[in-house]
Design an enzyme around this catalytic site. Structure first.
Site, short mmCIF file in Angstrom:
data_model
loop_
_atom_site.label_atom_id
_atom_site.label_comp_id
_atom_site.label_asym_id
_atom_site.label_seq_id
_atom_site.Cartn_x
_atom_site.Cartn_y
_atom_site.Cartn_z
N ASP A 142 0.83 -1.21 0.00
CA ASP A 142 0.00 0.00 0.00
C ASP A 142 0.86 1.26 0.00
OD1 ASP A 142 -2.31 1.46 0.02
OD2 ASP A 142 -2.74 1.17 2.15
N LEU B 34 11.26 -20.69 -4.86
CA LEU B 34 10.27 -19.77 -4.28
C LEU B 34 9.03 -19.75 -5.19
CD1 LEU B 34 9.40 -17.26 -2.49
CD2 LEU B 34 10.63 -15.83 -4.13
N HIS C 198 3.32 3.41 -8.81
CA HIS C 198 3.19 1.97 -9.08
C HIS C 198 4.47 1.43 -9.72
CE1 HIS C 198 -0.87 2.21 -7.80
NE2 HIS C 198 -1.32 2.88 -8.84
#
Ligand code: FPP
Length: 238
Positions: free
Chosen positions: A18, A129, A35
């Site tokens: 956020d 991962l 972003h």
């Protein structure tokens, strides 16, 4: 921080990324610049997970509610996602990272869906991962979809309602193949879950960072995990 002890490293970290908009606003930049800077933090979080031995990383990249943002911002986010996928394909393969998604990804633009399918396919055998992108994701939507799938099985006579257990629900969620997150990080100082993994986060440790996501880099990730390693998880026991 030195090498963390294996049992003190969370197996699965989830992040609510956020504050991209506020980061940009504070610099007099358009939201999409926030972003873009956030995408760099994603890269660092992935590298930190590889270095510390975290096996699953779930990132809240686009929520069901994000469809209500101005079309211009949605387009910018979709373009960024596409660029991210184009550049990550090779990098993920090199780093032995597998990509998966959760959420109603059928609602994404076709070009994004194609890129996603390609990277998911190309990285399906990787084992270091698993990066899970939550895209067009909302926990209540996911639980609604799961309930519908269970109801259809009951209707078809494949499932007895008396046999519905917690595990039945878990198996019908988008996250069926992944363990629950042990650790949730949320940036930009907000103390909310925002419709993210409501079922799966039942026992997760929470970590709120005051930093906006583009400022949350590898050292911040490491510090958060150090904090986690100092906590004692009791799962309701004494
Ligand atoms: C929240 O910041 C962030 C988002 C809605 C999008 C998260 C996307 C990225 C980090 C982009 C890169 C990720 C990938 C996987 C390509 P906000 O816009 O709500 O910030 P604000 O609350 O300050 O307005």
């Amino acid at each position: 921080m030195g090498e963390a002890l294996p049992d003190s490293v969370p197996q699965h970290v989830a992040i609510i990324m956020d504050g991209n908009g506020r980061w940009a606003q504070a610099r007099g930049l358009p939201r999409k610049a926030g972003h873009r800077a956030g995408a760099e933090s994603v890269r660092e979080a992935v590298d930190a997970c590889l270095e510390l031995g975290v096996s699953f990383l779930t990132l809240y990249a686009f929520s069901s509610e994000n469809w209500n943002r101005p079309q211009k911002e949605i387009d910018a986010l979709m373009k960024l996602l596409e660029q991210f996928l184009k550049s990550k394909g090779k990098e993920f393969s090199k780093k032995n990272v597998r990509l998966r998604t959760i959420g109603r990804t059928n609602l994404l633009p076709p070009s994004c869906r194609e890129q996603l399918a390609k990277v998911i396919n190309d990285t399906s055998g990787n084992t270091a991962l698993t990066v899970i992108l939550a895209l067009s994701y909302g926990s209540r939507e996911e639980l609604t979809d799961a309930t519908r799938r269970i109801a259809l099985k009951v209707q078809a006579g494949e499932l007895d309602p008396a046999d519905i257990e917690k595990e039945t629900i878990a198996r019908h969620l988008d996250t069926a193949e992944f363990p629950d997150p042990d650790f949730l990080i949320r940036t930009s100082g907000e103390f909310r879950l925002s419709n993210f993994l409501l079922w799966q986060l039942s026992y997760a440790e929470l970590f709120i960072s005051p930093k906006n996501w583009p400022d949350f880099r590898k050292t911040d990730f490491r510090e958060a995990l150090e904090d986690y390693s100092r906590r004692q998880r009791r799962f309701g026991r004494v």
